[in-house]
Design an enzyme around this catalytic site. Structure first.
Site, mmCIF file in Angstrom:
data_model
loop_
_atom_site.group_PDB
_atom_site.id
_atom_site.type_symbol
_atom_site.label_atom_id
_atom_site.label_comp_id
_atom_site.label_asym_id
_atom_site.label_seq_id
_atom_site.Cartn_x
_atom_site.Cartn_y
_atom_site.Cartn_z
ATOM 1 N N ARG A 96 102.660 68.718 78.797
ATOM 2 C CA ARG A 96 102.942 67.344 79.230
ATOM 3 C C ARG A 96 101.904 66.371 78.679
ATOM 4 N NH1 ARG A 96 101.372 66.483 85.580
ATOM 5 N NH2 ARG A 96 99.621 67.924 85.725
ATOM 6 N N GLY A 129 107.264 67.226 81.971
ATOM 7 C CA GLY A 129 106.346 66.570 81.059
ATOM 8 C C GLY A 129 105.733 65.296 81.591
ATOM 9 N N ASP A 258 92.167 78.023 79.739
ATOM 10 C CA ASP A 258 92.785 76.937 78.972
ATOM 11 C C ASP A 258 92.300 75.571 79.447
ATOM 12 O OD1 ASP A 258 94.533 77.839 81.263
ATOM 13 O OD2 ASP A 258 95.537 75.949 80.820
ATOM 14 N N ASP A 268 90.704 67.567 82.557
ATOM 15 C CA ASP A 268 91.967 67.990 83.158
ATOM 16 C C ASP A 268 91.807 68.241 84.664
ATOM 17 O OD1 ASP A 268 94.640 68.398 83.209
ATOM 18 O OD2 ASP A 268 94.592 70.414 82.377
#
Length: 459
Positions: A96, A129, A258, A268
């Site tokens: 996304r 997304g 990740d 993130d």
């Protein structure tokens, strides 16, 4: 932090293209119904020469994703794998978000502008997304507070509301949609290397190793020890990040491989929280039932992720030198966490023995008394721990009294009684104003207050 005396010029880059198209997929941004500018970070934009953009141009670039001149002509969804709560997943990637542009900042570093909520990609799987507006607001608050607290972090660059109604299971739905742009020193993750190891792609692993060494660490040394040098850089940077997290009382929530940037820059932000007190078991994610990423386990979690990088680099390197570098993580973490705590306490380090003794006296006292972290550091900045914190701090108070303040308490911030905090109740209150009345005043006021706090702490 110090102010840049000269405005930065926009210096576009396209370095990522040197890796080749096996590292990414060209994608198109979603055609959003609306683009309502909610937040633009001109302080961050000034470091890359984009602060002079008009609001119209800003929305065109960061809401409609018109290319920045001289940078990438099309957005790129990066490919990677990763361990998610210790389970390996080869079916992830930028699902996304995408890499929108690259450029040099005012220090000459290669920087990325990446997105969150910009639409579906080949890696979206069953996701839409998109990003909720609340998620974007939360990321602004997280990154601003972490930057003030001296943590290496991405910076929330832009938030634009998209006029979409999104369905989510973890908040009242339908909820408002948004697209976030973040400024990072690179988006190469440990999971990027894991993907190449999984595919047994030795050539790709060597290219990525050279790319990261040169562009992010300025390391152009010759020789076959590139993987070892790379791991050494990453161990040092991530050990420093782990120490900064602890001093900030911050819980990232999802330290999957990740989500670990090889430059050691946190990014993130999903279910993050700041710990109200020094509680090692405090968790941020409601789904982290085993406490894998609890506050006190974050150094272990980051080390485990870095170990996956070492395992991946075995594709092109002997194991023994990689193991030796990996084993140095603890040696880098201990001075990093000590230095970060002393910096937040506002004192100049003395000796490793004295510094260790202060931390060893202070940490159990904080934990036992359940002392509010923000209030403790606010009151004790400069090394004078007030008697009001009780007899549990007697030893720490005596040791701290021998330390020299690293700066005077002459900033106006220190005259305030209440510390600048970012606990969950305030986050929810700020969001409630937006959700119920479309009132953004509290968010913008909080950003101003956080930056004042950061200026008071800064060297």
């Amino acid at each position: 932090m110090t102010a840049n005396p000269q405005p930065a010029a926009f210096r576009p880059a396209t370095a990522i293209l040197s890796l080749g198209d096996s590292f990414y997929d060209s994608v198109t941004a979603a055609p959003f119904p609306q683009t309502i500018l909610r937040f633009r970070n001109d302080r961050a934009a000034a470091t890359v020469g984009l602060d002079s953009l008009s609001d119209v141009a800003w929305v065109a670039h960061f809401g409609r994703f018109a290319p920045l001149p001289g940078s990438l002509t099309t957005p790129l969804a990066l490919r990677y794998h990763g361990h998610q709560f210790r389970n390996y997943n080869p079916e992830i990637g930028d699902g996304r978000g995408f890499l929108f542009a690259q450029m040099r900042d005012d220090q000459g570093r290669l920087m990325d502008l990446g997105t969150k909520g910009s639409g579906q990609t080949p890696w979206s799987r069953f996701g839409d997304g998109r990003l909720t507006l609340k998620g974007g607001v939360r990321e602004i608050l997280a990154t601003e507070m972490l930057e003030a607290l001296g943590v290496s972090t991405s910076r929330s660059f832009s938030l634009i509301e998209t006029g979409e109604a999104l369905e989510r299971n973890d908040e009242p739905s339908p909820t408002r949609g948004a697209v976030l742009v973040r400024l990072n020193h690179g988006h190469i993750r440990i999971g990027t290397f894991q993907r190449l190891a999984y595919m047994r792609d030795e050539d790709g692993m060597r290219r990525l190793t050279d790319y990261v060494l040169g562009h992010y660490f300025g390391d152009f040394s010759e020789g076959d020890d590139g993987p070892v040098r790379l791991l050494d850089h990453v161990v040092r940077r991530t050990a420093r990040l782990a120490g900064q997290f602890m001093a900030a009382g911050f819980v990232h929530g999802v330290l999957n491989s990740d989500n670990i940037n090889v430059t050691g820059e946190s990014f993130d932000y999903g279910p993050w929280r700041f710990n109200p007190s020094w509680d090692p078991d405090f968790t941020a994610a409601y789904f982290d039932h085993a406490g894998l990423y609890a506050f006190g386990r974050q150094p272990e979690a980051i080390y485990w992720d870095v170990m996956q990088l070492a395992v991946s680099l075995r594709l092109i390197s002997p194991a023994e030198p990689l193991i030796a570098v990996l084993d140095s993580f603890g040696d880098h973490y201990q001075p990093a966490v000590t230095g970060a705590i002393l910096w937040r306490l506002g004192v100049v380090p003395r000796s490793s023995a004295d510094d260790r003794a202060l931390i060893q006296a202070m940490e159990p006292a904080l934990r036992a008394a359940e002392t509010p972290l923000d209030r403790f550091f606010q009151a004790s900045f400069g090394g004078q721990i007030p008697d009001s914190f009780g007899p549990g701090f007697t030893e720490a108070r005596a040791i701290a009294a021998h330390y020299t303040p690293r700066k005077p308490r002459d900033h106006g911030y220190w005259q305030e009684q209440a510390p600048c905090s970012m606990l969950i109740d305030e986050v929810e209150s700020i969001w409630s104003d937006i959700a119920e009345r479309d009132d953004w005043a509290a968010l913008h006021a909080k950003v101003v207050k956080i930056r004042e706090f950061g200026a008071a702490l800064a060297d």
